[in-house]
Motif scaffolding. Structure first.
Motif, PDB file in Angstrom:
ATOM      1  N   PRO A 124     -21.917 -44.322  23.559  1.00 11.42           N
ATOM      2  CA  PRO A 124     -21.063 -45.494  23.756  1.00 11.42           C
ATOM      3  C   PRO A 124     -21.069 -46.503  22.600  1.00 11.42           C
ATOM      4  O   PRO A 124     -20.233 -47.390  22.582  1.00 11.42           O
ATOM      5  N   SER A 125     -21.986 -46.400  21.631  1.00  9.09           N
ATOM      6  CA  SER A 125     -21.946 -47.319  20.487  1.00  9.09           C
ATOM      7  C   SER A 125     -21.654 -46.597  19.182  1.00  9.09           C
ATOM      8  O   SER A 125     -22.060 -47.062  18.116  1.00  9.09           O
ATOM      9  N   GLY A 126     -20.990 -45.462  19.238  1.00  5.72           N
ATOM     10  CA  GLY A 126     -20.630 -44.755  18.017  1.00  5.72           C
ATOM     11  C   GLY A 126     -21.746 -43.854  17.515  1.00  5.72           C
ATOM     12  O   GLY A 126     -22.838 -43.812  18.085  1.00  5.72           O
ATOM     13  N   LEU A 164     -17.308 -41.630  22.276  1.00  4.81           N
ATOM     14  CA  LEU A 164     -17.735 -42.820  23.010  1.00  4.81           C
ATOM     15  C   LEU A 164     -18.312 -42.464  24.376  1.00  4.81           C
ATOM     16  O   LEU A 164     -19.153 -43.182  24.910  1.00  4.81           O
ATOM     17  N   PHE A 165     -17.841 -41.317  24.946  1.00  6.18           N
ATOM     18  CA  PHE A 165     -18.381 -40.918  26.244  1.00  6.18           C
ATOM     19  C   PHE A 165     -19.858 -40.568  26.109  1.00  6.18           C
ATOM     20  O   PHE A 165     -20.685 -40.966  26.919  1.00  6.18           O
ATOM     21  N   PHE A 166     -20.186 -39.836  25.034  1.00  7.02           N
ATOM     22  CA  PHE A 166     -21.579 -39.421  24.887  1.00  7.02           C
ATOM     23  C   PHE A 166     -22.425 -40.450  24.151  1.00  7.02           C
ATOM     24  O   PHE A 166     -23.621 -40.564  24.366  1.00  7.02           O
ATOM     25  N   ALA A 223     -12.577 -40.634  22.266  1.00 16.73           N
ATOM     26  CA  ALA A 223     -12.991 -40.778  23.657  1.00 16.73           C
ATOM     27  C   ALA A 223     -14.238 -39.935  23.912  1.00 16.73           C
ATOM     28  O   ALA A 223     -15.173 -40.373  24.588  1.00 16.73           O
TER      29      ALA A 223
END
Lengths: 307, 317
Positions: free
Chosen positions: A298-300, A294-296, A291
């Motif tokens: 968003p595409s891994g 993905l928060f920082f 989480a």
């Protein structure tokens, strides 16, 4: 927490990471290149383990069972591709989820019918039995060391395949823009089949390698499938390098978390609360990590550039 | 799409479905079969959760893989309050809905920054966090869960304790929720959601930021699933972390896709079909999954749009 325990758990964590990488590599390629969500990838790992058991019973030798099971895993993967997956490539993601969920139900039950519900195992091969002394007062099973080495070897081979060969180039091109690759005259269906068969074989290989150290049972692939999805999402879908690094990261975080979270919680909380909170936090760690990533991003961590 | 097929799928099927469901208690009383009543009650409870998922999935294109968390939150709200001797439904149900809504607001605000499969996985992550938190609640049974000694109370009526009236309560909630969500889907709010599914760029261009609409829809769905969870705690008189497992989330997701996306009553059809096929097939053989798995594959291969899409006269366009 002692240094020996830390060292053992670090090695165990890397070993889980290697297994995860073998499964996630196929998953991330199939997803990245074909835009295909294959929930049945976990049962291909399970199938590999069961095929190893069957091949071992047939031949009585791990070294004969290994190539036999590997070929059988490849054949099963290609058969599934031919029967089911091929018809789903241009369908909606959710259709793929439903159909591959059906494949999971079927195969989990089929192995139960064929091999029974009780856990099975393959004995550790003679050559790799025993343990080696890594440093003073610290022995580690040879088989697990061999597994680590093999996994790293496969990772290196895969890296060369993907970055240095023509097929690898096509795979990378497919991950960033499959329709364009098809438009340039590449037989994309055949490429899909190669990628798919290769992915199935890698997952099967992970299952074969795991058979001597983990119990072989129906549903053994389900939890690893979820972990493999966590790995490819953190790594960035379609990226082998991302899958490798995040598989090791997840393996280490999960294993070390489970060994030390309760101890760490004890430093901050009263013992009874720590005993409740520790295991829960340990199980949650990888999801918190995902989480957070993905928060920082968003595409891994290693997003594949797409058109 | 031909007019009659549309009429059939979107008017006659839901009316028929609800009419049949309304007759279940009469059938159960006539055949003296208590099992069927309890079984269909369970289906309807899960159908409420499935409808709420279809609202965000089929209409808003948000594939939540953590929807079972709300079932669990609602169930635990009822269970924990009952454990401290608060049985009144007028307290526990609003609490269940409110807590679910709060959880949806916080996790939705973070999750909706991502798209596609990343959204699927981040909702899974939050679901797993809720699951493992529940397993650590040793005061409330931890892994083993919590047995309720009785159902909730609604003043001095037997609304919850009598099986038939409880059935109609669940039935009424399902009907109300379906009608409410259909109303919302048809409103301006619903059209923004559908628009965001097609093209976010165009919505931005006419001055609408879909983020807030999506978040609101996500919270509404969470609250309804929490309500379903509160009903589920009453239906089974038991609460456990298994309500929130990712397998349960996947099951609800499969029900929705199986039924057919975006119509809401398709989700009910999916829940009924999924659970009754499981029940019927497992009556024939313990290896019922050998039949059920391929059936799911066939539904995908031969019907576009799930069971609703299979209904004859479906559009081929």
């Amino acid at each position: 927490m002692s240094t020996t325990l830390l060292a053992v758990q670090t090695l165990n964590g890397m070993q889980l990471g290697i297994l995860l990488f073998l499964i996630a590599a196929g998953l991330t390629l199939v997803f990245g290149v074909m835009d295909f969500i294959n929930l049945a990838h976990g049962v291909q790992y399970m199938l590999g383990a069961y095929l190893a058991v069957a091949a071992y019973k047939l031949t009585g030798s791990f070294w004969l069972a290994l190539p036999l099971a590997l070929l059988a895993a490849l054949a099963c993967g290609l058969l599934l591709e031919f029967l089911v997956f091929r018809h789903l490539y241009d369908r909606d993601h959710l259709d793929q989820v439903l159909a591959t969920f059906g494949v999971i139900l079927f195969l989990n039950e089929a192995v139960k019918v064929i091999w029974g519900a009780a856990p099975l195992s393959v004995p550790v091969p003679e050559l790799l039995n025993g343990s080696i002394r890594l440093f003073e007062n610290f022995n580690y099973p040879v088989y697990r060391v061999a597994l680590l080495g093999t996994g790293l070897g496969v990772a290196a081979l895969l890296y060369v395949l993907v970055t240095r060969t023509r097929v690898g180039m096509l795979v990378r091109a497919g991950a960033s823009n499959a329709p364009m690759v098809a438009a340039l005259g590449v037989n994309i269906r055949r490429l899909f089949m190669i990628v798919f068969g290769f992915g199935a074989m890698l997952a099967g290989f992970a299952g074969i390698m795991a058979a001597p150290i983990l119990s072989v049972e129906p549903g053994m692939g389900d939890n690893l499938l979820i972990l493999a999805f966590v790995v490819i999402v953190i790594g960035g879908i379609g990226s082998i390098r991302g899958a490798f690094l995040s598989a090791l990261l997840i393996g280490l975080v999960d294993t070390l978390g489970r060994s030390f979270a309760t101890d760490i919680a004890r430093m901050l909380l009263p013992p009874s609360a720590a005993n409740d909170v520790g295991p829960a936090i340990a199980s949650m760690l990888i999801y918190i990590l995902m989480a957070g990533v993905l928060f920082f991003r968003p595409s891994g961590l290693f997003p594949v550039r797409t058109a | 799409m031909t007019g009659t097929a549309f009429l059939f799928r979107n008017r006659i099927v839901p009316i028929l479905l609800f009419a049949l469901l309304a007759l279940v208690p009469a059938y159960a009383a006539f055949t003296d079969d208590r099992f069927i009543l309890l079984f269909v009650t369970r289906i309807l409870v899960l159908a409420i959760a499935a409808v709420s998922l279809d609202f965000i999935l089929g209409i808003g294109a948000m594939v939540s893989f953590g929807h079972a968390a709300y079932l669990g939150l609602g169930a635990y709200a009822v269970g924990i309050l009952a454990d401290s001797d608060i049985w009144a439904a007028w307290i526990s149900f609003p609490v269940a809905i409110l807590i679910s809504g709060l959880f949806a607001l916080v996790t939705g605000a973070i999750s909706l920054r991502t798209r596609g499969v990343y959204f699927i996985m981040i909702t899974l992550a939050f679901g797993q966090m809720a699951y493992f938190t529940a397993t650590s609640l040793s005061a409330y049974g931890g892994d083993d869960g919590l047995t309720l000694w009785s159902r909730s109370e609604f003043f001095d009526t037997g609304l919850f304790s009598d099986d038939t009236s409880f059935y109609y309560l669940v039935f009424g909630v399902l009907l109300a929720v379906t009608l409410l969500l259909k109303q919302i889907a048809g409103s301006r709010f619903g059209r923004v959601l559908k628009g965001a599914k097609q093209s976010e760029a165009r919505l931005h261009a006419i001055g609408i930021d879909p983020y807030r609409y999506r978040l609101a829809a996500y919270v509404i769905a969470g609250m309804i699933a929490g309500l379903a969870g509160a009903l589920m705690a009453n239906q089974s008189e038991f609460v456990s972390p298994a309500y929130m497992s990712w397998q349960r989330s996947g099951e609800i997701l499969v029900m929705v896709i199986l039924g057919g996306l975006g119509s809401l009553h398709g989700a009910i059809l999916g829940a009924v079909a999924y659970l009754s096929m499981e029940e019927v097939l497992s009556g024939y053989t313990e290896h019922w999954r050998l039949i059920f798995g391929p059936l799911l594959i066939l539904v995908v291969l031969y019907g576009k749009g799930g069971l609703l899409g299979l209904i004859k006269g479906g559009d081929k366009s």
